[in-house]
Write a protein that holds these residues in place. Structure first.
Motif, mmCIF file in Angstrom:
data_model
loop_
_atom_site.group_PDB
_atom_site.id
_atom_site.type_symbol
_atom_site.label_atom_id
_atom_site.label_comp_id
_atom_site.label_asym_id
_atom_site.label_seq_id
_atom_site.Cartn_x
_atom_site.Cartn_y
_atom_site.Cartn_z
ATOM 1 N N ALA A 31 128.145 54.230 -8.064
ATOM 2 C CA ALA A 31 128.090 54.305 -9.272
ATOM 3 C C ALA A 31 129.702 54.042 -9.511
ATOM 4 N N ASP A 33 133.341 54.592 -12.658
ATOM 5 C CA ASP A 33 134.053 55.835 -13.299
ATOM 6 C C ASP A 33 133.197 55.700 -14.917
ATOM 7 N N GLU A 34 132.965 54.691 -15.072
ATOM 8 C CA GLU A 34 132.177 54.457 -16.158
ATOM 9 C C GLU A 34 130.738 55.350 -16.935
ATOM 10 N N ASP A 35 130.145 55.332 -15.521
ATOM 11 C CA ASP A 35 128.630 55.508 -15.655
ATOM 12 C C ASP A 35 128.430 56.970 -15.685
ATOM 13 N N ASP A 36 129.564 57.689 -14.870
ATOM 14 C CA ASP A 36 129.694 58.913 -14.847
ATOM 15 C C ASP A 36 131.406 59.449 -15.389
ATOM 16 N N THR A 38 132.170 62.986 -15.961
ATOM 17 C CA THR A 38 132.941 63.690 -16.030
ATOM 18 C C THR A 38 132.207 64.000 -14.115
ATOM 19 N N ALA A 39 131.689 63.108 -13.365
ATOM 20 C CA ALA A 39 131.397 63.364 -11.636
ATOM 21 C C ALA A 39 132.838 63.340 -11.318
ATOM 22 N N HIS A 55 131.571 60.266 -5.078
ATOM 23 C CA HIS A 55 131.066 61.106 -5.634
ATOM 24 C C HIS A 55 130.967 62.608 -4.522
#
Length: 306
Positions: A31, A33-36, A38-39, A55
């Motif tokens: 994944a 940065d654009e996928d999550d 808040t990770a 992550h």
């Protein structure tokens, strides 16, 4: 005009490549940065490029899979082999004591288990040795003999009884005698008439295999050696009582019975091996044949001679 149009395109590609290098990719779930948004991201090793980011939640799951419940297991990066630095929060004194005790038990238990297994085998060998002596010389005589003996001698000598039986069972004298007879009996005119099977084996040798013999040695089976060694004293006592009943001494009965059992067993084994050897010498491979009527194959046995 063409060079003026190519320069903006090259500059745009360089900016996109620079943007891709700055983008973070998780090497566990792939994944970005654009996928999550808040990770939480971490960089736990010396890897460079896109593989340096991961992550924290994905890395925690991956560490759990590698440790398999053992929090003391060290975990390394699969790419650069850097050991991850894993930090735990502070714990109370009671939990610290319990954790130390758990680590000690974890390290000591294999040695305790090995000691229990070795001790069980030792005392089983001692018991078997004592029963063998009582069986060979008689129950009363065996008990009296062991009571008069030195305890230290019994603790050392009794476990050697099954060990010596197993070592004796490993001596394959029947096969050595069979090989000797196969080589020398056909050369002696008188003996080959007394033992005709060895002459048959000599006559059955195929001309193109002269000088080579089929293997007649059995592979060593641990269970068969163990069972044969442990049952030998009982068979010696049985043969001694059946064949040497007039002998008064139980020890002599057992001794002569053991020799008789070995001779009978060896003779039967040599005869059996010799017959198998003759069958292997007389073995033939048939030509492929078909029925002229329907073209089906003729079913032949592997032991059929032409």
């Amino acid at each position: 005009m063409e060079s003026e149009t190519e320069e903006p395109v090259i500059e745009t590609n360089r900016r996109e490549d620079l943007h891709d290098d700055n983008k973070r990719y998780c090497w566990v779930c792939f994944a970005t940065d654009e996928d999550d948004l808040t990770a939480v991201w971490v960089q736990p090793c010396q890897c460079s490029g896109t593989t340096r980011w991961v992550h924290e939640s994905c890395l925690q799951r991956w560490v759990d899979e590698k440790q398999k419940g053992n929090s003391l297991e060290r975990v390394h990066c699969p790419q650069c082999n850097t050991q991850y630095v894993i930090v735990f929060p502070p714990i109370g004194k009671l939990i610290l004591v319990l954790d130390i005790a758990d680590r000690i038990i974890y390290r000591v238990c294999p040695f305790i288990a090995a000691g229990v297994v070795i001790g069980s085998i030792y005392w089983t060998a001692v018991t078997y040795g004592a029963l063998t002596i009582m069986q060979a010389v008689g129950a009363k005589e065996g008990l009296a003999l062991m009571e008069q003996s030195d305890p230290l001698f019994l603790l050392i000598g009794l476990p050697t009884v099954p060990i010596m039986l197993i070592l004796g069972r490993l001596v394959r004298w029947e096969e050595a005698l069979l090989g000797f007879l196969n080589k020398n009996v056909p050369r002696v005119p008188i003996v080959k008439h007394l033992l005709p099977t060895f002459q048959i084996a000599s006559d059955s040798v195929r001309p193109h295999t002269q000088g080579t013999e089929p293997p007649f040695s059995d592979p060593v089976s641990a269970t068969r050696v163990l069972c044969g060694a442990l049952i030998f004293p009982s068979m010696a006592v049985l043969f001694g009582k059946l064949l040497f009943h007039p002998v008064h001494s139980n020890l002599k009965k057992t001794f002569f019975g053991g020799i008789a059992f070995l001779m009978l067993k060896g003779a039967l084994k040599i005869y059996y091996k010799q017959q198998i050897l003759i069958r292997q010498y007389q073995r033939r491979v048939l030509d492929f044949a078909k029925r002229p009527s329907d073209g089906k194959e003729i079913k032949t046995s592997s032991n059929t001679n032409p």
